[in-house]
Design a protein around this motif. Sequence first.
Motif, short mmCIF file in Angstrom:
data_model
loop_
_atom_site.label_atom_id
_atom_site.label_comp_id
_atom_site.label_asym_id
_atom_site.label_seq_id
_atom_site.Cartn_x
_atom_site.Cartn_y
_atom_site.Cartn_z
N PRO A 124 9.41 12.72 -0.88
CA PRO A 124 10.36 11.76 -0.31
C PRO A 124 9.63 10.47 0.05
O PRO A 124 8.53 10.50 0.59
N THR A 125 10.25 9.36 -0.29
CA THR A 125 9.59 8.06 -0.17
C THR A 125 10.45 7.08 0.61
O THR A 125 11.67 7.06 0.46
N VAL A 126 9.79 6.26 1.42
CA VAL A 126 10.46 5.16 2.11
C VAL A 126 9.69 3.88 1.80
O VAL A 126 8.47 3.84 1.87
N VAL A 127 10.42 2.84 1.42
CA VAL A 127 9.86 1.52 1.12
C VAL A 127 10.27 0.58 2.23
O VAL A 127 11.44 0.55 2.64
N ASP A 128 9.29 -0.19 2.71
CA ASP A 128 9.59 -1.14 3.77
C ASP A 128 10.61 -2.18 3.30
O ASP A 128 10.55 -2.68 2.17
N ALA A 129 11.54 -2.50 4.19
CA ALA A 129 12.63 -3.43 3.89
C ALA A 129 12.13 -4.82 3.48
O ALA A 129 12.83 -5.55 2.75
N SER A 130 10.93 -5.19 3.87
CA SER A 130 10.41 -6.51 3.52
C SER A 130 10.25 -6.67 2.01
O SER A 130 10.19 -7.80 1.51
N ALA A 131 10.19 -5.58 1.27
CA ALA A 131 10.07 -5.66 -0.20
C ALA A 131 11.23 -6.43 -0.80
O ALA A 131 11.07 -7.10 -1.84
N LYS A 158 0.85 -1.19 0.00
CA LYS A 158 0.00 0.00 0.00
C LYS A 158 0.88 1.24 0.00
O LYS A 158 2.03 1.20 0.46
N THR A 159 0.35 2.31 -0.52
CA THR A 159 1.06 3.59 -0.58
C THR A 159 0.33 4.56 0.33
O THR A 159 -0.83 4.91 0.08
N LEU A 160 0.99 4.97 1.40
CA LEU A 160 0.39 5.88 2.37
C LEU A 160 1.13 7.21 2.34
O LEU A 160 2.36 7.24 2.23
N VAL A 161 0.39 8.29 2.44
CA VAL A 161 0.99 9.63 2.45
C VAL A 161 1.01 10.13 3.89
O VAL A 161 0.00 10.07 4.60
N VAL A 162 2.19 10.59 4.30
CA VAL A 162 2.38 11.13 5.65
C VAL A 162 2.68 12.62 5.56
O VAL A 162 3.11 13.11 4.51
N ALA A 163 2.44 13.31 6.67
CA ALA A 163 2.65 14.75 6.72
C ALA A 163 3.65 15.11 7.81
O ALA A 163 3.71 14.46 8.85
N SER A 164 4.45 16.14 7.54
CA SER A 164 5.38 16.68 8.52
C SER A 164 5.74 18.10 8.12
O SER A 164 6.06 18.35 6.95
N GLU A 165 5.70 18.99 9.07
CA GLU A 165 6.07 20.38 8.78
C GLU A 165 7.53 20.50 8.37
O GLU A 165 7.90 21.47 7.73
N THR A 166 8.35 19.51 8.73
CA THR A 166 9.77 19.61 8.44
C THR A 166 10.19 18.93 7.13
O THR A 166 11.35 19.00 6.76
N LEU A 167 9.23 18.32 6.42
CA LEU A 167 9.54 17.79 5.08
C LEU A 167 9.46 18.94 4.08
O LEU A 167 8.61 19.83 4.23
N PRO A 168 10.29 18.93 3.03
CA PRO A 168 10.32 20.04 2.09
C PRO A 168 8.95 20.45 1.53
O PRO A 168 8.64 21.62 1.46
N LYS A 169 8.12 19.51 1.15
CA LYS A 169 6.80 19.85 0.61
C LYS A 169 5.70 19.53 1.61
O LYS A 169 4.52 19.53 1.27
N GLY A 170 6.09 19.23 2.85
CA GLY A 170 5.13 18.95 3.90
C GLY A 170 4.60 17.53 3.91
O GLY A 170 3.87 17.16 4.82
N GLU A 207 -3.89 14.30 5.62
CA GLU A 207 -5.33 14.41 5.33
C GLU A 207 -5.55 13.86 3.93
O GLU A 207 -4.75 14.12 3.02
N PRO A 208 -6.63 13.10 3.71
CA PRO A 208 -6.88 12.52 2.39
C PRO A 208 -6.88 13.55 1.25
O PRO A 208 -6.30 13.30 0.20
N ALA A 209 -7.48 14.70 1.47
CA ALA A 209 -7.53 15.72 0.41
C ALA A 209 -6.13 16.22 0.05
O ALA A 209 -5.83 16.44 -1.13
N ALA A 210 -5.27 16.38 1.04
CA ALA A 210 -3.89 16.82 0.78
C ALA A 210 -3.13 15.74 0.02
O ALA A 210 -2.35 16.05 -0.91
N ALA A 211 -3.34 14.48 0.38
CA ALA A 211 -2.68 13.37 -0.33
C ALA A 211 -3.14 13.33 -1.78
O ALA A 211 -2.32 13.15 -2.69
N GLU A 212 -4.42 13.52 -2.02
CA GLU A 212 -4.94 13.49 -3.39
C GLU A 212 -4.41 14.67 -4.21
O GLU A 212 -4.03 14.51 -5.37
N ARG A 213 -4.36 15.86 -3.61
CA ARG A 213 -3.83 17.04 -4.32
C ARG A 213 -2.36 16.84 -4.70
O ARG A 213 -1.95 17.13 -5.81
N ALA A 214 -1.57 16.34 -3.76
CA ALA A 214 -0.13 16.19 -3.99
C ALA A 214 0.20 15.09 -4.99
O ALA A 214 1.11 15.24 -5.80
N THR A 215 -0.55 13.99 -4.92
CA THR A 215 -0.21 12.85 -5.77
C THR A 215 -0.94 12.85 -7.11
O THR A 215 -0.46 12.26 -8.07
#
Length: 165
Positions: free
Chosen positions: A121-128, A54-66, A96-104
Amino acid sequence: MARAATPAITALLSAEIPHEVLQYEHDPRRESYGEEAVRELVRVQGVDPAQVFKTLVVASETLPKGLGVAVLPVPAKLSLKAVAAALGVPKVTMSEPAAAERATGYVVGGISPFGQRKTLPTVVDASAMQWNRVLCSAGKRGWEVAVHPQDLIGLTAAVVADIQA
Protein backbone atom coordinates in the motif's frame (compact mmCIF):
# COMPACT_ATOMS: atom_id res chain seq x y z
CA MET A 1 10.13 -3.53 -26.38
CA ALA A 2 13.70 -2.81 -25.35
CA ARG A 3 15.09 -4.62 -22.33
CA ALA A 4 14.89 -2.32 -19.31
CA ALA A 5 17.72 -1.90 -16.85
CA THR A 6 15.61 -2.12 -13.66
CA PRO A 7 12.24 -3.58 -12.61
CA ALA A 8 10.99 0.02 -12.17
CA ILE A 9 11.72 0.88 -15.79
CA THR A 10 10.25 -2.45 -16.90
CA ALA A 11 7.04 -1.61 -15.00
CA LEU A 12 6.83 1.82 -16.64
CA LEU A 13 7.45 0.36 -20.11
CA SER A 14 4.89 -2.43 -19.55
CA ALA A 15 2.26 0.08 -18.47
CA GLU A 16 3.18 2.33 -21.43
CA ILE A 17 3.73 5.27 -19.10
CA PRO A 18 5.69 8.16 -20.59
CA HIS A 19 8.86 8.70 -18.59
CA GLU A 20 12.40 9.96 -18.80
CA VAL A 21 15.34 8.21 -17.15
CA LEU A 22 17.91 10.58 -15.68
CA GLN A 23 21.30 9.43 -14.46
CA TYR A 24 24.04 10.97 -12.38
CA GLU A 25 27.32 9.67 -11.01
CA HIS A 26 26.54 8.13 -7.61
CA ASP A 27 29.30 8.50 -5.03
CA PRO A 28 29.43 5.20 -3.07
CA ARG A 29 30.81 7.07 -0.05
CA ARG A 30 27.57 9.05 0.24
CA GLU A 31 24.95 7.83 2.67
CA SER A 32 22.38 10.57 2.15
CA TYR A 33 21.07 9.24 -1.16
CA GLY A 34 18.17 11.66 -1.47
CA GLU A 35 20.31 14.72 -0.83
CA GLU A 36 22.84 13.47 -3.38
CA ALA A 37 20.06 13.01 -5.96
CA VAL A 38 18.69 16.50 -5.30
CA ARG A 39 22.12 18.12 -5.55
CA GLU A 40 22.95 16.35 -8.83
CA LEU A 41 19.53 16.81 -10.44
CA VAL A 42 19.37 20.50 -9.53
CA ARG A 43 22.90 20.97 -10.91
CA VAL A 44 22.46 18.96 -14.13
CA GLN A 45 18.73 19.18 -14.85
CA GLY A 46 17.80 22.45 -13.13
CA VAL A 47 14.84 20.87 -11.32
CA ASP A 48 13.34 22.27 -8.14
CA PRO A 49 14.43 20.25 -5.06
CA ALA A 50 10.75 19.81 -4.10
CA GLN A 51 10.23 17.92 -7.40
CA VAL A 52 12.61 15.14 -6.36
CA PHE A 53 10.76 12.51 -4.33
CA LYS A 54 12.06 9.82 -1.98
CA THR A 55 10.50 6.41 -1.43
CA LEU A 56 10.37 5.37 2.22
CA VAL A 57 9.14 2.02 3.52
CA VAL A 58 7.10 2.01 6.72
CA ALA A 59 6.09 -0.88 8.95
CA SER A 60 2.85 -1.68 10.77
CA GLU A 61 1.52 -4.91 12.21
CA THR A 62 -1.92 -3.93 10.93
CA LEU A 63 -0.94 -3.57 7.24
CA PRO A 64 -1.67 -6.69 5.16
CA LYS A 65 1.99 -7.45 4.40
CA GLY A 66 3.33 -5.55 7.41
CA LEU A 67 4.78 -2.79 5.22
CA GLY A 68 3.69 0.26 3.27
CA VAL A 69 5.31 2.94 1.13
CA ALA A 70 5.45 6.72 1.52
CA VAL A 71 6.57 8.90 -1.40
CA LEU A 72 7.38 12.53 -0.60
CA PRO A 73 9.82 15.31 -1.54
CA VAL A 74 13.41 14.65 -0.48
CA PRO A 75 13.71 17.95 1.47
CA ALA A 76 10.54 17.15 3.49
CA LYS A 77 10.29 15.30 6.78
CA LEU A 78 7.82 12.41 6.97
CA SER A 79 4.88 12.49 9.38
CA LEU A 80 4.43 8.89 10.53
CA LYS A 81 1.07 9.85 12.03
CA ALA A 82 -0.16 11.24 8.68
CA VAL A 83 1.06 8.15 6.80
CA ALA A 84 -0.74 5.87 9.27
CA ALA A 85 -3.96 7.85 8.83
CA ALA A 86 -3.65 7.78 5.02
CA LEU A 87 -3.08 4.02 5.07
CA GLY A 88 -5.94 3.49 7.53
CA VAL A 89 -3.87 1.99 10.34
CA PRO A 90 -3.35 3.16 13.92
CA LYS A 91 0.44 3.52 13.78
CA VAL A 92 3.47 3.08 11.51
CA THR A 93 7.21 3.12 12.15
CA MET A 94 10.11 3.24 9.73
CA SER A 95 10.84 -0.21 8.33
CA GLU A 96 14.12 -1.95 9.05
CA PRO A 97 16.35 -1.50 5.97
CA ALA A 98 16.71 -5.26 5.43
CA ALA A 99 12.92 -5.74 5.48
CA ALA A 100 12.47 -2.87 3.01
CA GLU A 101 15.07 -4.39 0.67
CA ARG A 102 13.50 -7.88 0.88
CA ALA A 103 9.99 -6.59 0.19
CA THR A 104 10.87 -4.20 -2.63
CA GLY A 105 13.78 -6.02 -4.28
CA TYR A 106 15.80 -2.80 -4.26
CA VAL A 107 18.71 -1.60 -2.12
CA VAL A 108 18.26 1.32 0.26
CA GLY A 109 19.01 4.48 -1.68
CA GLY A 110 17.60 2.91 -4.84
CA ILE A 111 14.09 1.93 -3.71
CA SER A 112 11.63 2.88 -6.41
CA PRO A 113 7.86 3.15 -5.99
CA PHE A 114 7.59 1.18 -9.27
CA GLY A 115 8.25 -2.50 -9.95
CA GLN A 116 8.58 -3.61 -6.36
CA ARG A 117 8.82 -7.33 -5.57
CA LYS A 118 5.69 -7.13 -3.38
CA THR A 119 2.81 -4.76 -4.04
CA LEU A 120 2.63 -2.60 -0.93
CA PRO A 121 0.00 0.00 0.00
CA THR A 122 1.36 3.38 -1.06
CA VAL A 123 0.70 7.00 -0.17
CA VAL A 124 2.03 9.89 -2.26
CA ASP A 125 2.38 13.32 -0.74
CA ALA A 126 -0.22 15.80 -2.03
CA SER A 127 2.52 18.24 -3.05
CA ALA A 128 3.21 16.01 -6.08
CA MET A 129 0.07 17.39 -7.69
CA GLN A 130 1.61 20.86 -8.15
CA TRP A 131 4.16 19.55 -10.67
CA ASN A 132 3.84 18.47 -14.29
CA ARG A 133 6.50 15.86 -13.52
CA VAL A 134 8.11 14.45 -10.41
CA LEU A 135 11.36 12.55 -10.14
CA CYS A 136 11.79 9.40 -8.10
CA SER A 137 14.21 6.51 -7.99
CA ALA A 138 14.38 4.34 -11.08
CA GLY A 139 15.49 1.40 -8.93
CA LYS A 140 19.23 1.98 -8.81
CA ARG A 141 21.42 4.49 -6.98
CA GLY A 142 22.23 7.28 -9.43
CA TRP A 143 19.15 6.59 -11.59
CA GLU A 144 15.98 8.67 -11.39
CA VAL A 145 12.83 8.58 -13.46
CA ALA A 146 10.64 11.57 -14.29
CA VAL A 147 6.90 10.87 -14.55
CA HIS A 148 3.63 12.77 -14.38
CA PRO A 149 2.25 12.65 -10.80
CA GLN A 150 -0.99 11.03 -11.98
CA ASP A 151 1.04 8.20 -13.52
CA LEU A 152 2.96 7.74 -10.25
CA ILE A 153 -0.33 7.55 -8.37
CA GLY A 154 -2.04 5.31 -10.93
CA LEU A 155 0.73 2.75 -11.37
CA THR A 156 1.29 2.40 -7.63
CA ALA A 157 -2.47 2.51 -6.80
CA ALA A 158 -1.52 5.16 -4.25
CA VAL A 159 -3.68 7.31 -2.07
CA VAL A 160 -2.80 11.00 -1.98
CA ALA A 161 -2.43 12.79 1.33
CA ASP A 162 -0.40 15.48 3.06
CA ILE A 163 2.25 13.33 4.74
CA GLN A 164 4.87 15.98 5.52
CA ALA A 165 5.66 16.73 9.15
